[in-house]
Design an enzyme around this catalytic site. Structure first.
Site, PDB file in Angstrom:
ATOM      1  N   LEU A  78      -0.562  11.226  -2.510  1.00 20.98           N
ATOM      2  CA  LEU A  78      -1.233   9.995  -2.190  1.00 20.98           C
ATOM      3  C   LEU A  78      -1.828   9.562  -3.653  1.00 20.98           C
ATOM      4  O   LEU A  78      -2.441  10.382  -4.424  1.00 20.98           O
ATOM      5  CB  LEU A  78      -2.651  10.494  -1.513  1.00 20.98           C
ATOM      6  CG  LEU A  78      -2.648  10.159  -0.001  1.00 20.98           C
ATOM      7  CD1 LEU A  78      -3.860  10.710   0.622  1.00 20.98           C
ATOM      8  CD2 LEU A  78      -2.377   8.681   0.608  1.00 20.98           C
ATOM      9  N   ASP A  79      -1.641   8.166  -3.986  1.00 18.68           N
ATOM     10  CA  ASP A  79      -2.147   7.632  -5.078  1.00 18.68           C
ATOM     11  C   ASP A  79      -3.687   8.005  -5.555  1.00 18.68           C
ATOM     12  O   ASP A  79      -4.551   8.032  -4.468  1.00 18.68           O
ATOM     13  CB  ASP A  79      -1.937   6.440  -5.063  1.00 18.68           C
ATOM     14  CG  ASP A  79      -0.453   5.813  -5.227  1.00 18.68           C
ATOM     15  OD1 ASP A  79       0.434   6.585  -5.731  1.00 18.68           O
ATOM     16  OD2 ASP A  79      -0.169   4.635  -4.894  1.00 18.68           O
ATOM     17  N   PRO A  80      -4.108   7.933  -6.733  1.00 20.35           N
ATOM     18  CA  PRO A  80      -5.592   8.361  -6.966  1.00 20.35           C
ATOM     19  C   PRO A  80      -6.569   7.535  -6.276  1.00 20.35           C
ATOM     20  O   PRO A  80      -7.627   7.980  -5.888  1.00 20.35           O
ATOM     21  CB  PRO A  80      -5.498   8.353  -8.572  1.00 20.35           C
ATOM     22  CG  PRO A  80      -4.192   8.464  -8.956  1.00 20.35           C
ATOM     23  CD  PRO A  80      -3.419   8.035  -7.873  1.00 20.35           C
ATOM     24  N   ARG A  89       1.320  -0.186  -0.967  1.00 20.96           N
ATOM     25  CA  ARG A  89       0.977  -1.413  -1.943  1.00 20.96           C
ATOM     26  C   ARG A  89       2.096  -2.227  -1.808  1.00 20.96           C
ATOM     27  O   ARG A  89       1.860  -3.467  -2.281  1.00 20.96           O
ATOM     28  CB  ARG A  89       0.498  -0.835  -3.204  1.00 20.96           C
ATOM     29  CG  ARG A  89       1.339   0.269  -3.867  1.00 20.96           C
ATOM     30  CD  ARG A  89       0.580   1.154  -4.715  1.00 20.96           C
ATOM     31  NE  ARG A  89       1.490   2.229  -5.260  1.00 20.96           N
ATOM     32  CZ  ARG A  89       1.873   2.344  -6.565  1.00 20.96           C
ATOM     33  NH1 ARG A  89       2.000   1.725  -7.580  1.00 20.96           N
ATOM     34  NH2 ARG A  89       2.561   3.728  -6.601  1.00 20.96           N
TER      35      ARG A  89
END
Length: 296
Positions: free
Chosen positions: A40-42, A174
């Site tokens: 998961l992206d930060p 995104r």
């Protein structure tokens, strides 16, 4: 202390990388083998299954499972990272309505192609796109992905809309948000992301790392641990005769009289012992991934 075996369904908060959370778990349990089942992206939050011990072998069998997300699209600005953490690279006045978003979503359901974002961990010739982006390079990596469900949820503000997506491995939400904006010929980015499901692990069953710390100090952390067998419960089960326990553990193929089963993966048991992942080929099965305790 015996090494812990299984999966913790953790809730990753925004601002923390997936590897940071893995490191925290590793330190908490003084564990050697710890991993996770999909980054998961930060800036994102949500379900991050963390694997312990032999469960780290399950990555290849679980990472391909569908994932579910809730995301917010913000129209009017595009960023270099395609999310709210990036620098704005394009902006334009616009007015995107609920009906417009609802009407555009069907175009993005099913099998589609995405150009992977440069600010990602995807590799090109052994180098992460993120590192190449920092050098000013641009690489177009087009990938086929699948979005089985894409649902409009609500308008959260002017030019801000919430969607729910169920996707295949490797889908960038995104990028989906940016591409939906492009379909309107306006800049857009993902301003919020929550992963609500990763394979069999759901948001309702996830716990935070502080909750895991408390459980560990109370000696109740095992209550939150999902066994390898439980995690793989979507696979069919094969029970072998007791006299095949040792030969199977030694890697020998075993005949099975189950013509109704097709070739593929299964859970292997013998003498009430869970052995691991088996692979069926015709009328034989062989232990493919050892998941049993050494004293079993």
């Amino acid at each position: 202390m015996h090494e812990i075996e299984g999966v913790f369904n953790l809730l990753k908060p925004p601002g923390l990388s997936s590897n940071d959370l893995v490191t925290d778990v590793k330190r908490l349990f003084s564990a050697k083998s710890v991993g996770h089942l999909g980054t998961l992206d930060p800036g994102a939050a949500g379900v991050l299954p963390v694997t312990m011990g032999r469960a780290t072998k399950l990555f290849d069998y679980l990472v391909d499972k569908e994932k579910e997300y809730i995301a917010e699209i913000s129209f009017g600005q595009e960023t270099d990272t395609q999310d709210a953490l990036g620098a704005v690279i394009a902006s334009a006045p616009c007015h995107i309505t609920t009906e417009q978003v609802k009407n555009i979503l069907p175009q993005f359901r099913g099998s589609i192609e995405q150009t992977a974002p440069m600010y990602s961990a995807l590799k090109h010739q052994g180098q992460k796109l993120y590192d190449l982006a920092l050098k000013g390079e641009h690489i177009e990596k087009i990938r086929a992905v699948s979005i089985s469900e894409l649902e409009y949820l609500e308008e959260t503000g002017e030019n801000r809309h919430l969607i729910r997506a169920t996707t295949s491995r490797g889908t960038y939400i995104r990028t989906l948000c940016r591409d939906i904006g492009a379909a309107f010929n306006v800049p857009a980015h993902m301003s919020f992301l929550l992963r609500t499901r990763s394979g069999p692990f759901t948001l309702s069953g996830a716990i935070t790392f502080p909750e895991l710390q408390t459980a560990f100090s109370n000696g109740t952390h095992i209550q939150h641990l999902h066994s390898c067998e439980e995690t793989l419960s979507f696979l069919p089960r094969i029970d072998l005769p007791a006299d095949r326990l040792i030969p199977t553990k030694n890697g020998l193929s075993t005949h099975i009289a189950t013509p109704s089963l097709h070739s593929g993966l299964c859970l292997l048991h013998s003498s009430n012992t869970f052995l691991g992942i088996g692979e069926i080929k015709g009328t034989t099965v062989k232990l493919k991934v050892h998941l049993y305790a050494t004293n079993a």
